[in-house]
Write an enzyme that holds these catalytic residues in place. Structure first.
Site, PDB file in Angstrom:
ATOM      1  N   PHE A   1       0.874  -1.169   0.000  1.00 17.39           N
ATOM      2  CA  PHE A   1       0.000   0.000   0.000  1.00 17.39           C
ATOM      3  C   PHE A   1       0.915   1.224   0.000  1.00 17.39           C
ATOM      4  O   PHE A   1       1.965   1.223   0.643  1.00 17.39           O
ATOM      5  CB  PHE A   1      -0.985   0.040   1.178  1.00 17.39           C
ATOM      6  CG  PHE A   1      -1.882   1.246   1.049  1.00 17.39           C
ATOM      7  CD1 PHE A   1      -2.854   1.280   0.050  1.00 17.39           C
ATOM      8  CD2 PHE A   1      -1.682   2.381   1.813  1.00 17.39           C
ATOM      9  CE1 PHE A   1      -3.616   2.422  -0.165  1.00 17.39           C
ATOM     10  CE2 PHE A   1      -2.449   3.523   1.601  1.00 17.39           C
ATOM     11  CZ  PHE A   1      -3.419   3.529   0.619  1.00 17.39           C
ATOM     12  N   THR A   2       0.479   2.261  -0.698  1.00 13.21           N
ATOM     13  CA  THR A   2       1.339   3.420  -0.968  1.00 13.21           C
ATOM     14  C   THR A   2       2.034   3.989   0.278  1.00 13.21           C
ATOM     15  O   THR A   2       3.268   4.020   0.353  1.00 13.21           O
ATOM     16  CB  THR A   2       0.512   4.532  -1.640  1.00 13.21           C
ATOM     17  OG1 THR A   2      -0.646   4.783  -0.840  1.00 13.21           O
ATOM     18  CG2 THR A   2       0.067   4.114  -3.041  1.00 13.21           C
TER      19      THR A   2
ATOM     20  N   LYS B   1     -11.570   4.588   7.842  1.00  9.85           N
ATOM     21  CA  LYS B   1     -12.311   3.592   7.067  1.00  9.85           C
ATOM     22  C   LYS B   1     -13.271   2.861   8.016  1.00  9.85           C
ATOM     23  O   LYS B   1     -14.351   3.348   8.311  1.00  9.85           O
ATOM     24  CB  LYS B   1     -11.350   2.604   6.385  1.00  9.85           C
ATOM     25  CG  LYS B   1     -10.657   3.173   5.149  1.00  9.85           C
ATOM     26  CD  LYS B   1      -9.478   4.019   5.496  1.00  9.85           C
ATOM     27  CE  LYS B   1      -8.550   4.276   4.334  1.00  9.85           C
ATOM     28  NZ  LYS B   1      -7.464   5.196   4.726  1.00  9.85           N
TER      29      LYS B   1
HETATM   30  N1  F0G Z   1      -3.468   1.243   4.830  1.00  9.44           N
HETATM   31  C1  F0G Z   1      -4.430   1.055   3.904  1.00  9.44           C
HETATM   32  C2  F0G Z   1      -4.748  -0.323   3.449  1.00  9.44           C
HETATM   33  C3  F0G Z   1      -5.105   2.158   3.379  1.00  9.44           C
HETATM   34  O1  F0G Z   1      -6.050   1.961   2.466  1.00  9.44           O
HETATM   35  C4  F0G Z   1      -4.753   3.454   3.833  1.00  9.44           C
HETATM   36  C5  F0G Z   1      -5.407   4.627   3.279  1.00  9.44           C
HETATM   37  C6  F0G Z   1      -3.770   3.593   4.807  1.00  9.44           C
HETATM   38  C7  F0G Z   1      -3.137   2.456   5.282  1.00  9.44           C
HETATM   39  C8  F0G Z   1      -3.342   4.931   5.317  1.00  9.44           C
HETATM   40  O2  F0G Z   1      -4.304   5.469   6.143  1.00  9.44           O
HETATM   41  O3  F0G Z   1      -5.049   7.544   4.968  1.00  9.44           O
HETATM   42  O4  F0G Z   1      -5.506   7.177   7.394  1.00  9.44           O
HETATM   43  O5  F0G Z   1      -3.220   7.663   6.616  1.00  9.44           O
HETATM   44  N2  F0G Z   1      -6.053   4.594   2.215  1.00  9.44           N
HETATM   45  C9  F0G Z   1      -6.762   5.669   1.578  1.00  9.44           C
HETATM   46  C10 F0G Z   1      -7.350   5.175   0.290  1.00  9.44           C
HETATM   47  C11 F0G Z   1      -6.000   6.927   1.437  1.00  9.44           C
HETATM   48  O6  F0G Z   1      -7.984   5.976  -0.392  1.00  9.44           O
HETATM   49  O7  F0G Z   1      -7.213   3.998  -0.047  1.00  9.44           O
HETATM   50  P1  F0G Z   1      -4.529   7.058   6.281  1.00  9.44           P
END
Ligand code: F0G
Length: 455
Positions: free
Chosen positions: A123-124, A257
């Site tokens: 994940f990014t 989420k």
């Molecule tokens: N891990 C996963 C699997 C995520 O999908 C995200 C965020 C994060 C960590 C980071 O969390 O944004 O609260 O700092 N995902 C968003 C998305 C940005 O659109 O999928 P965060």
């Protein structure tokens, strides 16, 4: 029920703006064909993300009114801590402003230069923090996860052989932990089975490797286990979630989420020493260990959201509303990632736009085309999101997707129909969609702010 009606009624409404196609032509150009850069007031149905976009319940709004905005020892902090301990089962909780705040703490505490961090697909932000701390992410998800049309019940599973092979190759002392995401965002919101989690725990324990979870969408994962894994049909989602979490040494959580709030997160763990380290770091980056970047009211709303998130009717509707959109698209022959996952429907941009090479950024182009067609905002999850390799060349992910991400409790089935109709219309004239090229690219996490131009 196949598609249950909303288990809530609407008490407050927010009017959404309609724009004309002519207006959207200017707007999308101004935003550099990057849907992240669109002003939200110009978006009709916003499926950019399910992150921080949930509708809060009346009880959560009431929670905001009992914010105890004390710098230390806020009453709301204790409620949040208790909710995490009760629902997730971890001993220690460190609040953070959102998920990546927790990822920062975890990565700083556990990773040393030259370490390897296996995970079920990148994940990014998670990968960025691992790399910032000298670690190297290694993808150990099953091969099927990279194949859009292969249907598997638990397509987010860790490939145990890949994991064992990595341990043999680099040595367990170079692997501080494995990160298991439940569900797997970039694979299409695919779940991980309880059996797989247990086996990962077994292997890791044998080698002294910790097992951390990215628990961001863990309630959705628990629902899938209830639906699909033998022996869990008669258990509550709440029980399943607690069992899942019992196999992890800790987790990072983006409360934006599955905790049903607009902001917030935490790092949780069972190890007292790790907790000590995390509390000394959190004051540097987030705030006191009793607020971690959140207002008292935000912590209260998150505590309330954590309990609401394990309501059986809520989570069943959530999963099935996403599935409704996916089923509609699949029935019309639109190439999507199968099976439909927890939080979003992912369009397979390479199949959708076979005339574009990955260098022509098909997913980015498709997301822009959808906005232009109907004012629906989606997100690129392909080569732009994957960034560049150390040698400066594009990192080409196998999955080149456009994510239609459904916020929780925000839209109705009728909105899903609008989205489906737009995508289906566009598919019929897909050969008219041209590729894009970069005109601005930042050095890291480029998908957020890059700008593009049609080829
Ligand atoms: N891990 C996963 C699997 C995520 O999908 C995200 C965020 C994060 C960590 C980071 O969390 O944004 O609260 O700092 N995902 C968003 C998305 C940005 O659109 O999928 P965060």
């Amino acid at each position: 029920m196949k598609y249950p009606a909303e288990p809530f009624k609407i008490k407050t409404v927010e009017t959404i703006e309609m724009t004309s196609r002519e207006e959207r032509e200017d707007i999308v150009k101004e935003a550099g064909y990057n849907t992240f850069l669109l002003p939200s007031k110009n978006v009709y149905i916003d499926l950019l993300t399910d992150s921080g976009t949930s509708a809060m319940s009346d009880k959560q709004w009431a929670s905001l009114m009992i914010g105890d905005e004390a710098y230390g020892g806020s009453e709301n902090w204790f409620k949040l801590r208790d909710a995490v301990q009760e629902i997730y089962g971890f001993d220690y909780v460190v609040p953070t402003h959102q998920g990546r705040g927790a990822e920062n703490l975890l990565s700083q505490i556990m990773i040393e230069e030259g370490d390897y961090i296996p995970g079920n697909m990148y994940f990014t932000t998670t990968k960025a923090h691992q790399e910032l701390n000298g670690g190297k992410f290694v993808d150990v998800i099953i091969d099927e996860a990279h194949k859009p049309s292969v249907e598997r019940d638990f397509k987010g599973n860790v490939d145990l052989d890949k994991y064992k092979k990595l341990i043999d190759e680099v040595g367990a002392d170079k692997i501080p932990y494995i990160c298991v995401a439940v569900t797997v965002n970039m694979a299409g919101g695919q779940p991980v089975s309880m059996e797989n989690i247990k086996k990962v725990k077994e292997i890791s324990e044998k080698h002294g490797i910790k097992v951390m979870s990215d628990a961001t969408r863990c309630v959705e994962n628990a629902y899938y286990i209830k639906e699909r894994e033998d022996g869990y049909q008669d258990k509550s989602v709440r029980e399943i979630l607690k069992e899942m979490m019992s196999y992890f040494d800790g987790c990072t959580m983006s409360g934006k989420k599955d905790c049903l709030v607009n902001i917030g997160g935490f790092l949780a763990m069972n190890d007292a020493d790790m907790y000590q380290e995390a509390t000394s770091l959190v004051v540097m980056y987030e705030g006191m260990p009793t607020y971690g970047g959140m207002a008292g009211r935000d912590m209260e709303a998150m505590a309330t959201g954590i309990y609401e998130s394990v309501d059986e009717h809520y989570i069943e509707h959530r999963i099935k509303q996403v599935r409704y959109l996916g089923d509609k698209l699949a029935e019309a022959g639109i190439p999507i990632i199968k099976p439909v996952g927890g939080h979003a429907v992912f369009l397979d941009a390479r199949e959708f736009l076979p005339h574009l090479s990955q260098d022509q950024l098909p997913a980015q182009a498709l997301a822009a085309a959808i906005y232009l067609d109907s004012g629906v905002r989606a997100m690129e999850r392909g080569v732009v999101s994957a960034g560049r390799d150390a040698d400066g060349s594009h990192h080409y992910p196998k999955l080149e997707t456009v994510r239609l991400t459904i916020p929780r409790r925000v839209y109705t089935y009728a909105h899903m129909d609008v989205v489906a109709n737009s995508v289906i219309d566009l598919y019929e004239k897909r050969d008219k969609i041209s590729g894009l090229k970069f005109v601005y690219e930042p050095p890291t996490l480029r998908f957020f702010t890059s700008k593009f131009e049609p080829l």
